[in-house]
Design a protein around this motif. Structure first.
Motif, mmCIF file in Angstrom:
data_model
loop_
_atom_site.group_PDB
_atom_site.id
_atom_site.type_symbol
_atom_site.label_atom_id
_atom_site.label_comp_id
_atom_site.label_asym_id
_atom_site.label_seq_id
_atom_site.Cartn_x
_atom_site.Cartn_y
_atom_site.Cartn_z
ATOM 1 N N SER A 58 0.859 -1.177 0.000
ATOM 2 C CA SER A 58 0.000 0.000 0.000
ATOM 3 C C SER A 58 0.896 1.227 0.000
ATOM 4 O O SER A 58 1.901 1.267 0.710
ATOM 5 N N THR B 138 1.107 5.521 0.231
ATOM 6 C CA THR B 138 0.421 6.753 0.593
ATOM 7 C C THR B 138 1.217 7.956 0.102
ATOM 8 O O THR B 138 2.441 7.915 -0.007
ATOM 9 N N ALA C 90 -4.048 7.482 1.212
ATOM 10 C CA ALA C 90 -3.898 6.288 0.382
ATOM 11 C C ALA C 90 -3.894 6.666 -1.090
ATOM 12 O O ALA C 90 -4.757 7.424 -1.551
ATOM 13 N N LEU D 273 -2.738 0.818 -4.612
ATOM 14 C CA LEU D 273 -2.830 -0.561 -4.150
ATOM 15 C C LEU D 273 -2.279 -1.481 -5.230
ATOM 16 O O LEU D 273 -2.020 -1.045 -6.359
ATOM 17 N N THR E 245 2.343 -1.732 -7.800
ATOM 18 C CA THR E 245 1.128 -0.995 -7.440
ATOM 19 C C THR E 245 0.774 -0.030 -8.559
ATOM 20 O O THR E 245 1.596 0.283 -9.420
ATOM 21 N N TYR F 283 4.532 -2.830 3.318
ATOM 22 C CA TYR F 283 4.415 -4.138 2.666
ATOM 23 C C TYR F 283 4.899 -5.201 3.643
ATOM 24 O O TYR F 283 5.950 -5.067 4.247
#
Length: 266
Positions: A184, A186, A191, A194, A234, A250
């Motif tokens: 993930s 940010t 966020a 993904l 991602t 992760y």
């Protein structure tokens, strides 16, 4: 190198844009590569003009869907310069007004020299080529205002938009899928990305296979210890100019990238 195309003009324009931290709308028609081979000729001259020792390779436009949209048979390949490698927590400077694209990736280091050779390696042989693996951020920032509009040969000449590589902690090469599934990213705490899956996903060993094919075509010997960043795990996202903090988590680990405006020539 093509017998009829001179890559020097395009390479000089791209190197000048890189040094000044500006972006081009496009290359002049008579200096623009029409094929990927010519684009890679430009890339070689461009990278050489920057005078930055090459310590690795990057793969781009590497998912099945991305290659299909770009009409590519395999991913594009770029070169990683020593001065553009950073550690987790470092600050990467971005030219004022430019938009950077952030990709969370797996980088591997080669366990031995690999001479140019045609033919695919079996998965077990590919695995044996991996000395170590680590997480990474690639910062993509093309020397073109719109890298999609100029075409794939010109983008290859632009070193596939490579700007910086931020290398993080080593991981067990066998844990790549765990890293992918848990990743993930940010931006300034919000966020932003993904994991990709299906035909949007990129797989490190497949990317390594593509690099071997590229090296065979170009007569390149890949050196032991060379870093290869294999493509995003991602969804890539764009970051406008300014001061930003990018953080990936992760499988219990963390990778941090800070971005700041460039105050002078690159």
């Amino acid at each position: 190198m093509s017998a009829t195309f001179n890559p020097g003009t395009a390479a000089a324009l791209l190197a000048d844009a890189c040094r000044r931290g500006v972006q081009l709308r496009d290359l002049p028609a008579d200096a623009k590569p029409a094929t990927l081979a010519c684009g890679y000729d430009v890339q070689d001259r461009f990278v050489a003009a920057l005078g930055d020792p090459v310590v690795g390779w990057k793969l781009g436009v590497g998912s099945a869907n991305a290659m299909r949209r770009a009409s590519l048979a395999r991913p594009l390949v770029g070169q990683v310069g020593a001065s553009r490698c950073f550690a987790s927590g470092d600050t990467v400077h971005v030219p004022a007004g430019a938009v950077a694209t952030i990709e969370f990736e797996i980088a591997v280091r080669l366990a031995r020299d690999v001479a140019p050779a045609h033919g695919e390696l079996a998965p077990a042989a590919l695995t044996e080529l991996v000395q170590s693996a680590q997480v990474a951020f690639e910062v993509v920032l093309s020397r073109y205002e719109d890298r999609g509009a100029v075409g794939m040969p010109a983008f290859a000449g632009d070193n596939v938009g490579f700007h910086a590589l931020v290398l993080g902690a080593q991981i067990d090469p066998a844990s790549v899928e765990d890293v992918r599934a848990s990743a993930s990213v940010t931006l300034d705490g919000a966020a932003s990305a993904l994991p990709l899956d299906g035909d949007d996903a990129i797989y490190p060993l497949e990317a390594l296979q593509s690099l071997l094919a590229h090296a065979a075509e170009r007569g390149i010997t890949l050196r032991k210890g060379t870093v290869v960043t294999t493509g995003t795990l991602t969804r890539p996202f764009d970051v406008a100019a300014g001061v930003h903090a990018v953080r990936a988590t992760y499988a219990g680990g963390e990778l941090v990238l800070n971005l700041a405006p460039q105050t002078g020539p690159g």
